[in-house]
Design an enzyme around this catalytic site. Structure first.
Site, PDB file in Angstrom:
ATOM      1  N   SER A 195       0.664  -1.216  -0.190  1.00  0.00           N
ATOM      2  CA  SER A 195       0.022  -0.053  -0.109  1.00  0.00           C
ATOM      3  C   SER A 195       0.781   1.315   0.024  1.00  0.00           C
ATOM      4  O   SER A 195       2.065   1.364   0.508  1.00  0.00           O
ATOM      5  CB  SER A 195      -0.601   0.019   1.378  1.00  0.00           C
ATOM      6  OG  SER A 195      -1.384   1.252   1.387  1.00  0.00           O
ATOM      7  N   LYS A 241       2.154  -4.089   6.420  1.00  0.00           N
ATOM      8  CA  LYS A 241       2.239  -4.275   5.138  1.00  0.00           C
ATOM      9  C   LYS A 241       3.894  -3.974   4.750  1.00  0.00           C
ATOM     10  O   LYS A 241       4.586  -4.886   4.116  1.00  0.00           O
ATOM     11  CB  LYS A 241       1.656  -3.108   4.387  1.00  0.00           C
ATOM     12  CG  LYS A 241       0.253  -3.054   4.451  1.00  0.00           C
ATOM     13  CD  LYS A 241      -0.172  -4.258   3.397  1.00  0.00           C
ATOM     14  CE  LYS A 241      -1.404  -4.842   3.367  1.00  0.00           C
ATOM     15  NZ  LYS A 241      -1.754  -6.157   2.734  1.00  0.00           N
ATOM     16  N   TYR A 272      -1.529  -1.254  10.891  1.00  0.00           N
ATOM     17  CA  TYR A 272      -1.795  -1.816   9.326  1.00  0.00           C
ATOM     18  C   TYR A 272      -0.719  -1.349   8.518  1.00  0.00           C
ATOM     19  O   TYR A 272      -0.226  -2.338   7.800  1.00  0.00           O
ATOM     20  CB  TYR A 272      -3.028  -1.149   8.912  1.00  0.00           C
ATOM     21  CG  TYR A 272      -3.273  -1.548   7.458  1.00  0.00           C
ATOM     22  CD1 TYR A 272      -3.493  -2.553   6.941  1.00  0.00           C
ATOM     23  CD2 TYR A 272      -3.065  -0.323   6.447  1.00  0.00           C
ATOM     24  CE1 TYR A 272      -3.557  -2.748   5.650  1.00  0.00           C
ATOM     25  CE2 TYR A 272      -3.297  -0.485   4.947  1.00  0.00           C
ATOM     26  CZ  TYR A 272      -3.518  -1.832   4.755  1.00  0.00           C
ATOM     27  OH  TYR A 272      -3.669  -1.998   3.354  1.00  0.00           O
TER      28      TYR A 272
HETATM   29  P1  NAD Z   1     -11.209  -7.142   1.397  1.00  0.00           P
HETATM   30  O1  NAD Z   1     -11.109  -7.204   2.869  1.00  0.00           O
HETATM   31  O2  NAD Z   1     -12.184  -6.874   0.312  1.00  0.00           O
HETATM   32  O3  NAD Z   1     -10.170  -8.426   0.817  1.00  0.00           O
HETATM   33  C1  NAD Z   1      -9.583  -9.188   1.572  1.00  0.00           C
HETATM   34  C2  NAD Z   1     -10.070 -10.812   1.590  1.00  0.00           C
HETATM   35  O4  NAD Z   1      -8.924 -11.326   2.510  1.00  0.00           O
HETATM   36  C3  NAD Z   1     -11.265 -10.970   2.193  1.00  0.00           C
HETATM   37  O5  NAD Z   1     -12.070 -11.667   1.186  1.00  0.00           O
HETATM   38  C4  NAD Z   1     -11.026 -11.586   3.500  1.00  0.00           C
HETATM   39  O6  NAD Z   1     -12.033 -12.442   3.780  1.00  0.00           O
HETATM   40  C5  NAD Z   1      -9.900 -12.457   3.363  1.00  0.00           C
HETATM   41  N1  NAD Z   1      -9.072 -12.720   4.323  1.00  0.00           N
HETATM   42  C6  NAD Z   1      -8.781 -12.113   5.388  1.00  0.00           C
HETATM   43  N2  NAD Z   1      -8.127 -12.709   6.294  1.00  0.00           N
HETATM   44  C7  NAD Z   1      -7.867 -13.888   6.099  1.00  0.00           C
HETATM   45  C8  NAD Z   1      -7.197 -14.962   6.441  1.00  0.00           C
HETATM   46  N3  NAD Z   1      -6.647 -15.035   7.775  1.00  0.00           N
HETATM   47  N4  NAD Z   1      -7.162 -16.177   5.607  1.00  0.00           N
HETATM   48  C9  NAD Z   1      -7.992 -16.347   4.451  1.00  0.00           C
HETATM   49  N5  NAD Z   1      -8.300 -15.040   3.818  1.00  0.00           N
HETATM   50  C10 NAD Z   1      -8.383 -13.942   4.494  1.00  0.00           C
HETATM   51  O7  NAD Z   1      -9.777  -6.009   1.048  1.00  0.00           O
HETATM   52  P2  NAD Z   1      -9.269  -5.654  -0.397  1.00  0.00           P
HETATM   53  O8  NAD Z   1      -9.810  -4.156  -0.385  1.00  0.00           O
HETATM   54  O9  NAD Z   1      -9.676  -6.427  -1.562  1.00  0.00           O
HETATM   55  O10 NAD Z   1      -7.807  -5.496  -0.355  1.00  0.00           O
HETATM   56  C11 NAD Z   1      -6.894  -6.472  -0.754  1.00  0.00           C
HETATM   57  C12 NAD Z   1      -5.584  -6.427  -0.106  1.00  0.00           C
HETATM   58  O11 NAD Z   1      -5.057  -5.039  -0.686  1.00  0.00           O
HETATM   59  C13 NAD Z   1      -5.464  -6.392   1.286  1.00  0.00           C
HETATM   60  O12 NAD Z   1      -4.317  -7.034   1.792  1.00  0.00           O
HETATM   61  C14 NAD Z   1      -5.321  -4.991   1.637  1.00  0.00           C
HETATM   62  O13 NAD Z   1      -4.492  -4.452   2.689  1.00  0.00           O
HETATM   63  C15 NAD Z   1      -4.644  -4.581   0.362  1.00  0.00           C
HETATM   64  N6  NAD Z   1      -4.736  -3.012   0.229  1.00  0.00           N
HETATM   65  C16 NAD Z   1      -5.994  -2.554  -0.175  1.00  0.00           C
HETATM   66  C17 NAD Z   1      -6.411  -1.109  -0.415  1.00  0.00           C
HETATM   67  C18 NAD Z   1      -7.745  -0.539  -0.490  1.00  0.00           C
HETATM   68  O14 NAD Z   1      -7.726   0.590  -0.259  1.00  0.00           O
HETATM   69  N7  NAD Z   1      -8.505  -1.480  -0.737  1.00  0.00           N
HETATM   70  C19 NAD Z   1      -5.249  -0.298  -0.478  1.00  0.00           C
HETATM   71  C20 NAD Z   1      -3.869  -0.596  -0.335  1.00  0.00           C
HETATM   72  C21 NAD Z   1      -3.656  -2.086  -0.149  1.00  0.00           C
HETATM   73  C1  UD1 Z   2      -6.951   5.248   3.896  1.00  0.00           C
HETATM   74  C2  UD1 Z   2      -5.783   4.613   5.023  1.00  0.00           C
HETATM   75  C3  UD1 Z   2      -4.594   4.199   4.244  1.00  0.00           C
HETATM   76  C4  UD1 Z   2      -5.081   3.215   3.249  1.00  0.00           C
HETATM   77  C5  UD1 Z   2      -5.996   3.889   2.194  1.00  0.00           C
HETATM   78  C6  UD1 Z   2      -6.428   3.036   1.253  1.00  0.00           C
HETATM   79  C7  UD1 Z   2      -6.351   6.106   6.986  1.00  0.00           C
HETATM   80  C8  UD1 Z   2      -5.616   6.900   8.016  1.00  0.00           C
HETATM   81  N1  UD1 Z   2      -5.531   5.852   6.000  1.00  0.00           N
HETATM   82  O1  UD1 Z   2      -6.328   6.481   3.559  1.00  0.00           O
HETATM   83  O2  UD1 Z   2      -3.953   3.477   5.258  1.00  0.00           O
HETATM   84  O3  UD1 Z   2      -4.010   2.752   2.745  1.00  0.00           O
HETATM   85  O4  UD1 Z   2      -7.212   4.416   2.862  1.00  0.00           O
HETATM   86  O5  UD1 Z   2      -7.438   1.743   1.754  1.00  0.00           O
HETATM   87  O6  UD1 Z   2      -7.417   5.574   7.443  1.00  0.00           O
HETATM   88  N2  UD1 Z   2     -12.324  11.625   3.715  1.00  0.00           N
HETATM   89  C9  UD1 Z   2     -13.269  12.511   4.179  1.00  0.00           C
HETATM   90  N3  UD1 Z   2     -14.618  11.810   4.902  1.00  0.00           N
HETATM   91  C10 UD1 Z   2     -14.691  10.559   4.854  1.00  0.00           C
HETATM   92  C11 UD1 Z   2     -13.652   9.583   4.304  1.00  0.00           C
HETATM   93  C12 UD1 Z   2     -12.545  10.147   3.866  1.00  0.00           C
HETATM   94  O7  UD1 Z   2     -13.140  13.534   4.204  1.00  0.00           O
HETATM   95  O8  UD1 Z   2     -15.745   9.990   5.386  1.00  0.00           O
HETATM   96  C13 UD1 Z   2     -11.200  12.214   3.154  1.00  0.00           C
HETATM   97  C14 UD1 Z   2      -9.789  11.890   3.815  1.00  0.00           C
HETATM   98  O9  UD1 Z   2      -9.405  12.781   4.814  1.00  0.00           O
HETATM   99  C15 UD1 Z   2      -8.807  11.879   2.676  1.00  0.00           C
HETATM  100  C16 UD1 Z   2      -9.534  11.204   1.805  1.00  0.00           C
HETATM  101  O10 UD1 Z   2     -11.046  11.588   2.008  1.00  0.00           O
HETATM  102  O11 UD1 Z   2      -8.488  13.114   2.462  1.00  0.00           O
HETATM  103  C17 UD1 Z   2      -9.562   9.789   1.398  1.00  0.00           C
HETATM  104  O12 UD1 Z   2      -9.610   8.958   2.513  1.00  0.00           O
HETATM  105  P1  UD1 Z   2      -9.601   7.469   2.436  1.00  0.00           P
HETATM  106  O13 UD1 Z   2     -10.398   7.177   1.388  1.00  0.00           O
HETATM  107  O14 UD1 Z   2      -9.813   7.081   3.922  1.00  0.00           O
HETATM  108  O15 UD1 Z   2      -8.132   7.174   1.933  1.00  0.00           O
HETATM  109  P2  UD1 Z   2      -6.859   7.659   2.606  1.00  0.00           P
HETATM  110  O16 UD1 Z   2      -7.006   8.535   3.648  1.00  0.00           O
HETATM  111  O17 UD1 Z   2      -5.691   7.885   1.715  1.00  0.00           O
END
Ligand code: NAD
Ligand code: UD1
Length: 335
Positions: free
Chosen positions: A124, A152, A148
């Protein structure tokens, strides 16, 4: 040879499974469904018009994983499984270290036992902390501020150590910026539990009438309009990045660390405006104080992904909002 997708029932995993199957890969999904449902897989099956092998199991459980590796010849693992709520990770750090770090370590160990040494990992942009400047390049200093993010970064370090110990490993670390949007069919999308933490699902739920008003966290940042700026990337573009990585992984020598972002930052107010335009719905909002831990601006320099993966994001902010709205309005209560 098969591709094992851990967390394949989740938000990014389910979209990636669609593209992998469309690209001709044989896919196995491994998930414990702690943050997803089998319904997402049923819908993926409808999109791709084929059955998907799903193994219910936990990455922390060696036997669950061994059973899979013994039964199937797996060439590469795409590792999405993990927990991702920043706030919860501050309250329950051990839960995050157990799932994200210990679970990953168990997975890598079982992979090595079965001579599967090829992995694409979901990292991330959170590992950059508050960057000294933008756009963010992969060689920027790393700084994490919550469990978190630390989990990562730890897994990134573990994978780099594994490579030092055994350079047969093929490792791609993908650092995602802010994934949003949904598959164009509107049948799969992001399905947050309870009140969404992230901006886009909160906007979508407000537009559909599930939430009364969006709180905008601060309008006094040093940005174009005072609200936070982020690099929102369509989940289908992001998923395509994984397919590109998979196609190239065997040709990479050293571990590859690659930003997946668009290179463009949008403010919170710009996102609200874009969403209102495509949905033709009002998104009521109020300005509230900054959220602890937030930064002003975060967006990628995605040129390395272009160079080494021949990948770049193509979907516009309007498409991100349109597809989020399509998913949200067709599925107001998620799956
Ligand atoms: P998500 O929660 O929708 O998907 C994660 C999946 O992993 C889920 O289906 C959950 O059931 C499964 N899971 C969790 N723990 C498990 C375990 N112990 N064993 C087997 N399965 C398990 O999340 P996502 O948004 O699809 O994110 C996927 C990956 O990308 C994550 O590792 C997350 O940290 C990373 N990531 C997500 C974002 C984001 O904003 N969505 C941003 C950066 C990185
Ligand atoms: C969050 C996580 C980050 C993660 C990323 C993607 C935190 C502190 N950081 O970051 O670790 O990698 O999501 O999953 O949670 N905002 C509002 N109102 C809301 C929600 C968000 O104003 O109800 C604003 C936030 O202040 C920010 C922007 O929208 O400026 C995006 O927020 P968000 O979607 O939570 O993502 P990140 O802050 O980038």
């Amino acid at each position: 040879m098969k591709v094992l997708v851990t967390g394949g029932a989740g938000y990014i995993g389910s979209h990636t499974v669609v593209l992998l199957i469309e690209a001709g890969y044989e896919v196995l999904v491994f998930d414990n469904f702690c943050n997803s449902s089998r319904e997402s897989i049923r819908r993926v099956e409808k999109i791709v018009n084929q059955e998907i092998t799903v193994i219910e199991g936990d990455i922390r459980n060696r036997d669950d994983l061994r059973n899979v590796f013994e039964k199937y010849a797996i060439s590469t693992v795409i590792h999405f499984a993990g927990l991702k709520a920043v706030g919860e990770s501050v309250e329950k750090p051990l839960k995050y270290y157990d799932t994200n770090v210990n679970g990953s370590a168990v997975l890598f160990e079982v992979m090595a036992e079965h001579n599967c040494k090829s992995i694409i990992f979901s990292s991330s942009a959170t590992v950059y902390g508050d960057p000294h400047t933008t756009p963010i390049l992969e060689n920027f200093p790393l700084f994490v501020t919550n469990p978190y993010g630390r989990s990562k970064l730890m897994v990134e370090e573990i994978l780099r150590d594994i490579y030092v110990s055994d350079n047969e490993w093929k490792i791609v670390l993908l650092r995602y910026f802010n994934p949003v949007g949904a598959h164009e069919s509107g049948t799969i999308g992001e399905n947050p539990n309870g009140i969404p933490n992230n901006l886009m699902p909160f906007i979508a739920q407000t537009a559909v009438g599930k939430r009364e008003i969006l709180s905008v966290f601060g309008d006094d940042y040093d940005t174009k309009d005072g609200t936070g700026v982020r690099d929102y990337i369509h989940v289908v573009d992001l998923s395509r990045g994984h397919v590109q990585a998979l196609e190239r992984i065997s040709s990479f020598r050293d571990p590859m660390t690659i930003n997946l972002g668009t290179g463009t930052g949008y403010s919170v107010l710009e996102m609200i405006k874009a969403f209102e335009k495509v949905s033709e719905k009002k998104v009521p909002y109020k300005i509230v104080p900054r959220r602890a831990g937030d930064i002003a601006t975060c967006f990628a320099d995605p040129s390395y992904a272009k160079k080494v993966l021949d990948w770049e994001a193509t979907k516009t902010i309007d498409e991100m909002c349109k597809d989020s709205w399509h998913w949200q309005s067709k599925n107001p209560n998620g799956y």
